[in-house]
Design a protein around this motif. Structure first.
Motif, PDB file in Angstrom:
ATOM      1  N   TYR A 195      15.482 -31.871   2.171  1.00 28.00           N
ATOM      2  CA  TYR A 195      14.205 -31.779   1.454  1.00 28.00           C
ATOM      3  C   TYR A 195      14.000 -30.370   0.904  1.00 28.00           C
ATOM      4  CZ  TYR A 195      12.205 -36.383   2.442  1.00 28.00           C
ATOM      5  OH  TYR A 195      11.937 -37.727   2.450  1.00 28.00           O
ATOM      6  N   THR A 196      14.359 -29.368   1.671  1.00 31.64           N
ATOM      7  CA  THR A 196      14.210 -27.992   1.198  1.00 31.64           C
ATOM      8  C   THR A 196      15.111 -27.729   0.006  1.00 31.64           C
ATOM      9  OG1 THR A 196      13.617 -27.200   3.415  1.00 31.64           O
ATOM     10  CG2 THR A 196      14.470 -25.569   1.865  1.00 31.64           C
ATOM     11  N   ALA A 225      17.964 -22.222   5.394  1.00 25.95           N
ATOM     12  CA  ALA A 225      17.134 -23.203   4.696  1.00 25.95           C
ATOM     13  C   ALA A 225      15.690 -23.137   5.202  1.00 25.95           C
ATOM     14  CB  ALA A 225      17.701 -24.603   4.877  1.00 25.95           C
ATOM     15  N   TYR A 226      15.521 -22.947   6.491  1.00 27.07           N
ATOM     16  CA  TYR A 226      14.179 -22.833   7.075  1.00 27.07           C
ATOM     17  C   TYR A 226      13.429 -21.646   6.461  1.00 27.07           C
ATOM     18  CZ  TYR A 226      10.646 -22.147  10.791  1.00 27.07           C
ATOM     19  OH  TYR A 226       9.485 -21.978  11.499  1.00 27.07           O
ATOM     20  N   ALA A 227      14.123 -20.521   6.350  1.00 26.12           N
ATOM     21  CA  ALA A 227      13.498 -19.338   5.753  1.00 26.12           C
ATOM     22  C   ALA A 227      13.134 -19.594   4.293  1.00 26.12           C
ATOM     23  CB  ALA A 227      14.441 -18.144   5.856  1.00 26.12           C
ATOM     24  N   ARG A 228      13.986 -20.318   3.593  1.00 27.05           N
ATOM     25  CA  ARG A 228      13.682 -20.627   2.189  1.00 27.05           C
ATOM     26  C   ARG A 228      12.415 -21.476   2.093  1.00 27.05           C
ATOM     27  NH1 ARG A 228      18.034 -23.242   0.925  1.00 27.05           N
ATOM     28  NH2 ARG A 228      19.171 -21.290   0.593  1.00 27.05           N
ATOM     29  N   ALA A 236       6.368 -15.486   3.044  1.00 30.00           N
ATOM     30  CA  ALA A 236       7.563 -14.657   2.949  1.00 30.00           C
ATOM     31  C   ALA A 236       7.752 -13.799   4.189  1.00 30.00           C
ATOM     32  CB  ALA A 236       7.487 -13.771   1.705  1.00 30.00           C
ATOM     33  N   ALA A 237       6.650 -13.338   4.799  1.00 27.22           N
ATOM     34  CA  ALA A 237       6.772 -12.494   5.989  1.00 27.22           C
ATOM     35  C   ALA A 237       7.444 -13.247   7.128  1.00 27.22           C
ATOM     36  CB  ALA A 237       5.387 -12.015   6.419  1.00 27.22           C
ATOM     37  N   ALA A 238       7.095 -14.524   7.319  1.00 26.59           N
ATOM     38  CA  ALA A 238       7.740 -15.325   8.362  1.00 26.59           C
ATOM     39  C   ALA A 238       9.201 -15.559   8.024  1.00 26.59           C
ATOM     40  CB  ALA A 238       7.013 -16.655   8.525  1.00 26.59           C
ATOM     41  N   ALA A 239       9.515 -15.754   6.762  1.00 23.88           N
ATOM     42  CA  ALA A 239      10.912 -15.937   6.361  1.00 23.88           C
ATOM     43  C   ALA A 239      11.735 -14.703   6.701  1.00 23.88           C
ATOM     44  CB  ALA A 239      10.980 -16.225   4.857  1.00 23.88           C
ATOM     45  N   ILE A 240      11.146 -13.538   6.494  1.00 19.46           N
ATOM     46  CA  ILE A 240      11.841 -12.296   6.829  1.00 19.46           C
ATOM     47  C   ILE A 240      12.120 -12.232   8.327  1.00 19.46           C
ATOM     48  CG2 ILE A 240      11.559  -9.781   6.929  1.00 19.46           C
ATOM     49  CD1 ILE A 240       9.978 -10.045   4.269  1.00 19.46           C
ATOM     50  N   GLN A 241      11.143 -12.618   9.149  1.00 23.76           N
ATOM     51  CA  GLN A 241      11.337 -12.607  10.602  1.00 23.76           C
ATOM     52  C   GLN A 241      12.461 -13.540  11.026  1.00 23.76           C
ATOM     53  OE1 GLN A 241       7.509 -13.579  12.237  1.00 23.76           O
ATOM     54  NE2 GLN A 241       6.762 -11.459  12.134  1.00 23.76           N
ATOM     55  N   VAL A 242      12.597 -14.684  10.347  1.00 24.39           N
ATOM     56  CA  VAL A 242      13.667 -15.622  10.679  1.00 24.39           C
ATOM     57  C   VAL A 242      15.026 -15.050  10.294  1.00 24.39           C
ATOM     58  CG1 VAL A 242      14.657 -17.883  10.088  1.00 24.39           C
ATOM     59  CG2 VAL A 242      12.206 -17.671  10.524  1.00 24.39           C
ATOM     60  N   LEU A 243      15.097 -14.381   9.156  1.00 22.44           N
ATOM     61  CA  LEU A 243      16.390 -13.993   8.592  1.00 22.44           C
ATOM     62  C   LEU A 243      16.912 -12.648   9.107  1.00 22.44           C
ATOM     63  CD1 LEU A 243      15.816 -15.141   4.925  1.00 22.44           C
ATOM     64  CD2 LEU A 243      17.524 -16.064   6.497  1.00 22.44           C
ATOM     65  N   GLU A 244      16.029 -11.724   9.420  1.00 24.61           N
ATOM     66  CA  GLU A 244      16.515 -10.394   9.822  1.00 24.61           C
ATOM     67  C   GLU A 244      17.462 -10.459  11.018  1.00 24.61           C
ATOM     68  OE1 GLU A 244      13.278  -7.179   8.118  1.00 24.61           O
ATOM     69  OE2 GLU A 244      12.928  -8.048  10.110  1.00 24.61           O
ATOM     70  N   PRO A 245      17.205 -11.273  12.057  1.00 29.52           N
ATOM     71  CA  PRO A 245      18.196 -11.366  13.148  1.00 29.52           C
ATOM     72  C   PRO A 245      19.526 -11.974  12.696  1.00 29.52           C
ATOM     73  CG  PRO A 245      16.047 -12.182  13.854  1.00 29.52           C
ATOM     74  CD  PRO A 245      15.970 -12.025  12.373  1.00 29.52           C
ATOM     75  N   GLN A 246      19.497 -12.767  11.630  1.00 37.03           N
ATOM     76  CA  GLN A 246      20.716 -13.433  11.167  1.00 37.03           C
ATOM     77  C   GLN A 246      21.689 -12.459  10.488  1.00 37.03           C
ATOM     78  OE1 GLN A 246      21.221 -16.833  11.645  1.00 37.03           O
ATOM     79  NE2 GLN A 246      19.282 -16.868  12.763  1.00 37.03           N
ATOM     80  N   VAL A 247      21.223 -11.264  10.136  1.00 33.23           N
ATOM     81  CA  VAL A 247      22.089 -10.328   9.407  1.00 33.23           C
ATOM     82  C   VAL A 247      22.428  -9.093  10.244  1.00 33.23           C
ATOM     83  CG1 VAL A 247      21.181 -11.104   7.192  1.00 33.23           C
ATOM     84  CG2 VAL A 247      20.134  -9.141   8.330  1.00 33.23           C
ATOM     85  N   GLN A 248      22.145  -9.154  11.556  1.00 30.80           N
ATOM     86  CA  GLN A 248      22.386  -7.993  12.406  1.00 30.80           C
ATOM     87  C   GLN A 248      23.853  -7.808  12.752  1.00 30.80           C
ATOM     88  OE1 GLN A 248      19.985  -5.787  13.026  1.00 30.80           O
ATOM     89  NE2 GLN A 248      18.645  -7.114  11.817  1.00 30.80           N
ATOM     90  N   ALA A 249      24.611  -8.910  12.775  1.00 34.23           N
ATOM     91  CA  ALA A 249      26.021  -8.810  13.186  1.00 34.23           C
ATOM     92  C   ALA A 249      26.808  -7.958  12.191  1.00 34.23           C
ATOM     93  CB  ALA A 249      26.633 -10.203  13.287  1.00 34.23           C
ATOM     94  N   ALA A 250      27.756  -7.211  12.731  1.00 33.92           N
ATOM     95  CA  ALA A 250      28.576  -6.351  11.877  1.00 33.92           C
ATOM     96  C   ALA A 250      29.499  -7.173  10.981  1.00 33.92           C
ATOM     97  CB  ALA A 250      29.396  -5.397  12.748  1.00 33.92           C
ATOM     98  N   GLN A 251      29.977  -8.303  11.523  1.00 36.82           N
ATOM     99  CA  GLN A 251      30.888  -9.139  10.739  1.00 36.82           C
ATOM    100  C   GLN A 251      30.107  -9.853   9.636  1.00 36.82           C
ATOM    101  OE1 GLN A 251      32.810 -12.163  12.987  1.00 36.82           O
ATOM    102  NE2 GLN A 251      34.038 -12.924  11.280  1.00 36.82           N
ATOM    103  N   ILE A 252      30.665  -9.834   8.434  1.00 41.89           N
ATOM    104  CA  ILE A 252      30.026 -10.507   7.299  1.00 41.89           C
ATOM    105  C   ILE A 252      30.887 -11.698   6.913  1.00 41.89           C
ATOM    106  CG2 ILE A 252      29.263 -10.297   4.894  1.00 41.89           C
ATOM    107  CD1 ILE A 252      28.667  -7.403   5.363  1.00 41.89           C
TER     108      ILE A 252
END
Length: 776
Positions: A195-196, A225-228, A236-252
């Motif tokens: 749906y998103t 998708a949840y953040a989107r 948008a502020a809640a989306a940022i809270q969801v996504l910021e932990p997702q980009v902490q890992a060093a591996q991309i």
């Protein structure tokens, strides 16, 4: 009890007999917890299985997958027609992670036994592993559902595959059935993502919340998708809270790339422009991040004024196209859409659209985009555009995906004409998910002055999540209010957009232009010119803005006719009239009718036959040679467009130009019968009554205009002239004095001073005094 179950039975003779119920598959779904699907071989059939096949299942049950593969391979070689042997081999391959081999074996099973339910379901699940398998997966699940319509898991998996292919109408139809039957958390999660991705963010968010209510957490791609969904529904502020932990890992990896791209858009929506660009820095130079990076940078380009982004976006899409040996049609279309909106990118877009049109000649959406771009580039005339579009849209596609793509293509271009209104309406009735079509419908209805219908279409658009977050409806609502004569409301809308300092440059430019138009109609040319100076400062190379400023300056007597003509001629020498902007129509209509511009009138009217102002200039020219012919042409236009308010303005203006005040009077009364509060018609009819020396009637009409727009300085000045004409010089002087005090721009108005001085002179002369300034 093991999965390979032994069932001990007693025969009629009392002897014990050992048989096997063999589980044929453990199918793991693409999302959530593995789904166990066990299909048993009937006891009688199990007794007849060859030893090699039974041994393969025993090894598989014991977890010895490699040994099981060897056993099943031997069994298939010895018994090439054995379905149980092939199924066992496919299961073993899949458990070993050899997905391609498993896929091939399942295909062999279906070639031999097309309705084998285990193979059908397995192909449906594996179809989600690779894009090129999705269509076969959908086909297999469709066959399975024809055999077992109540298979909820199969329907949910088909919905997921439909979603992967962008066939959202079909995906959502499946999910509507599945969601009504107490779905599992895994199905809720897949539905929320689909749906998103379909653009139905509110429903997507609701499903994500239902999934979270089961106690499950959202991670991985689902978190993106949840953040989107959160961002697109205004959080948008809640989306940022969801996504910021997702980009902490060093591996991309791919997931981290997608998370950074989405986080960039969340920062952008939260007005954090520096962070929106900074989070993308680790993706620079990565081949696997070309498209996510390009998409995010393009979105930033569209919403924020950041230098150099257009060139970076173009380079990234160029690299992505060069990287693909045979570019996917979806990539070609995406790149074409982006290049068509980039400075200096339209020629590249044209090549891509033509490439797509050659490879997919039966896709109407591509034809629409190609024709629209060819028209923008001046390669085809408006008549050619309409004619060829009419052929393309003669028969609408029935396949939901093509309907969706066509709706998207039509939403991206300016409406080609009111005659295409049924196409837009029928697409919406077909259930396409393209809310912006309602906005396009509103635009068409505004053009034909069907303002109530336009307001309904605009409400339908703003009721959607996309429409609620879009500023364009504010611009169209202001135009509707202007046409209704409610200039105060229109002015307030434009001023609110400008004061908000919106980052969308196109919206801000349109608001500045719209407000300038309001000031001009209120006889405040200096305010209008000040806004156009802002526009020129923002867009110094925009020749169209220069045209618009020249038109206003000429109408306000700030520049001469020769200066205005010089700007017009300069534009005509550098631009094709086939791509004429509204500013060109405005300047041409502002200048007096001229035989030297007759060809220009004809060219502009070929582009927009319903442009009243240019039609008036053309007909004035004809009337100077043959008034009867001019009158006949107007009558013909009115007869062919009896419900178009605009043609009665044309009739009234021409009648005034040739001195037929009676015809002009009837034309404006026709407008007021349909729209009693149309300020333009009230003002025009007031002018007619003034010329007819029906002063009381003129005064009533002008008073109605002021009731709609109390700040209309031109009408206040005309009322002063009307008082003077009625031999009320003191009243006229008082009105002019009040008007001078109320001038909003605080500047001296030479015309106003001259009118006041003339009244004073006449007043003094009538009383036997010689004005002091006439004494020598």
């Amino acid at each position: 009890m093991s999965q390979l179950q032994k069932i001990v039975k007693k025969t009629e003779t009392g002897k014990r007999q050992i048989s096997y119920l063999i589980p044929f598959a453990l199918i793991v779904g693409l999302v959530g917890t593995p789904v166990l699907e066990v299909v048993m071989v009937p006891v009688a059939q199990a007794q007849t299985l060859p030893t090699e096949v039974r041994r393969g299942y025993t090894l598989l049950d014991q977890g010895l997958v490699k040994d099981a593969i060897a056993a099943f391979q031997q069994a298939v070689r010895r018994y090439p027609q054995s379905i149980p042997a092939k199924l066992g081999l496919a299961i073993a391959y899949r458990r070993q992670g050899e997905i391609s081999e498993a896929w091939d074996i399942y295909q062999q099973v279906l070639a031999q036994e097309p309705n084998n339910q285990l193979a059908l379901k397995s192909v449906g699940v594996l179809g989600g592993f690779r894009p090129e398998w999705q269509a076969s997966g959908i086909e297999a699940l469709t066959t399975l559902l024809s055999l077992n319509p109540n298979d909820t898991a199969a329907r949910a998996q088909r919905a997921l595959l439909y979603g992967y292919q962008g066939r959202f109408a079909e995906a959502l139809a499946d999910y509507q059935t599945v969601l009504a039957n107490n779905p599992s958390p895994e199905i809720l999660l897949g539905a929320a993502e689909t749906y998103t991705n379909s653009g139905n963010y509110r429903q997507g968010l609701e499903l994500f919340n239902r999934y979270r209510a089961t106690g499950q957490s959202i991670s991985g791609y689902a978190a993106i998708a949840y953040a989107r969904a959160l961002r697109q529904t205004g959080n948008a502020a809640a989306a940022i809270q969801v996504l910021e932990p997702q980009v902490q890992a060093a591996q991309i990896d791919d997931r981290a790339i997608q998370a950074r791209a989405e986080l960039s858009l969340a920062y952008l929506a939260n007005q954090q422009f520096t962070e929106a660009l900074a989070i993308l820095d680790p993706l620079q130079g990565r081949v696997d991040a070309l498209l996510p990076l390009a998409r995010s940078l393009n979105e930033i380009r569209l919403r924020a004024n950041v230098a150099g982004l257009a060139e970076r976006v173009a380079n990234l899409y160029t690299q992505a196209l060069a990287q693909a040996v045979t570019p996917d049609p979806q990539l070609l279309r995406e790149a074409a859409d982006v290049f068509s909106g980039l400075p200096q990118g339209q020629q590249t877009a044209l090549q891509l659209y033509r490439q797509l049109a050659t490879s997919q000649p039966n896709d109407p959406s591509i034809q629409v985009q190609l024709l629209a771009l060819e028209h923008q580039l001046g390669l085809i005339s408006p008549a050619d555009l309409k004619g060829r579009l009419y052929q393309v849209l003669q028969t609408l596609p029935t396949e939901p995906t093509q309907q969706q793509q066509l709706a998207q293509a039509l939403a991206q271009i300016e409406p080609p004409g009111l005659e295409f209104l049924p196409v837009y309406q029928n697409l919406l009735l077909a259930g396409v998910n393209q809310p912006f079509l309602n906005f396009r419908i509103a635009q068409m209805l505004v053009q034909s002055n069907e303002l109530e219908g336009a307001k309904r279409a605009l409400v339908a658009y703003t009721a959607t999540p996309a429409g609620a977050a879009d500023l364009a409806p504010q611009l169209l609502a202001a135009e509707i209010e202007r046409r209704e004569g409610n200039l105060t409301a229109a002015q307030a809308r434009y001023q609110a957009l400008i004061a908000a300092n919106v980052q969308d440059g196109d919206v801000l430019n349109a608001a500045l232009q719209g407000l300038a138009g309001i000031y001009l109609s209120q006889n405040q040319p200096d305010n209008a010119l000040a806004l156009y100076d802002q526009l020129l400062a923002r867009n110094p190379q925009d020749a169209n803005v220069q045209l618009g400023r020249t038109s206003i300056a000429y109408q306000a007597n700030r520049i001469s006719e020769a200066q205005a003509e010089a700007v017009l001629n300069s534009w005509l020498q550098s631009q094709p009239t086939t791509n004429a902007p509204p500013e060109l129509f405005s300047l041409v209509a502002a200048l007096p009718a001229s035989p030297q511009r007759e060809n220009l009138y004809n060219a502009l009217l070929a582009l927009d036959p319903n442009n009243i102002s240019v039609q008036t200039r053309s007909l004035q020219l004809i009337a100077s040679r043959d008034p009867a012919l001019a009158r006949a042409r107007v009558a013909q236009i009115v007869a062919s467009n009896p419900n178009n308010i605009g043609v009665y303005f044309l009739q009234g203006q021409l009648a005034q130009a040739i001195g037929d005040l009676s015809l002009a009077d009837r034309a404006y009364q026709t407008i007021l019968t349909a729209q009693p509060y149309n300020a333009d018609a009230l003002s025009a009819l007031g002018g007619i009554r003034f010329q007819q020396r029906r002063f009381n009637s003129a005064e009533q009409l002008y008073s109605q205009v002021l009731a709609v727009n109390p700040n209309d300085l031109a009408i206040r000045r005309t009322l002063a002239s009307l008082s003077a004409a009625q031999d009320k010089p003191l009243t006229a002087l008082e009105q002019l004095e009040q008007l001078q005090v109320q001038q909003s721009n605080g500047l001296s108005d030479s015309d106003l001073l001259r009118q006041r001085q003339q009244l004073q002179e006449n007043f003094l002369r009538r009383r036997g005094f010689q004005p002091s300034w006439e004494r020598y």
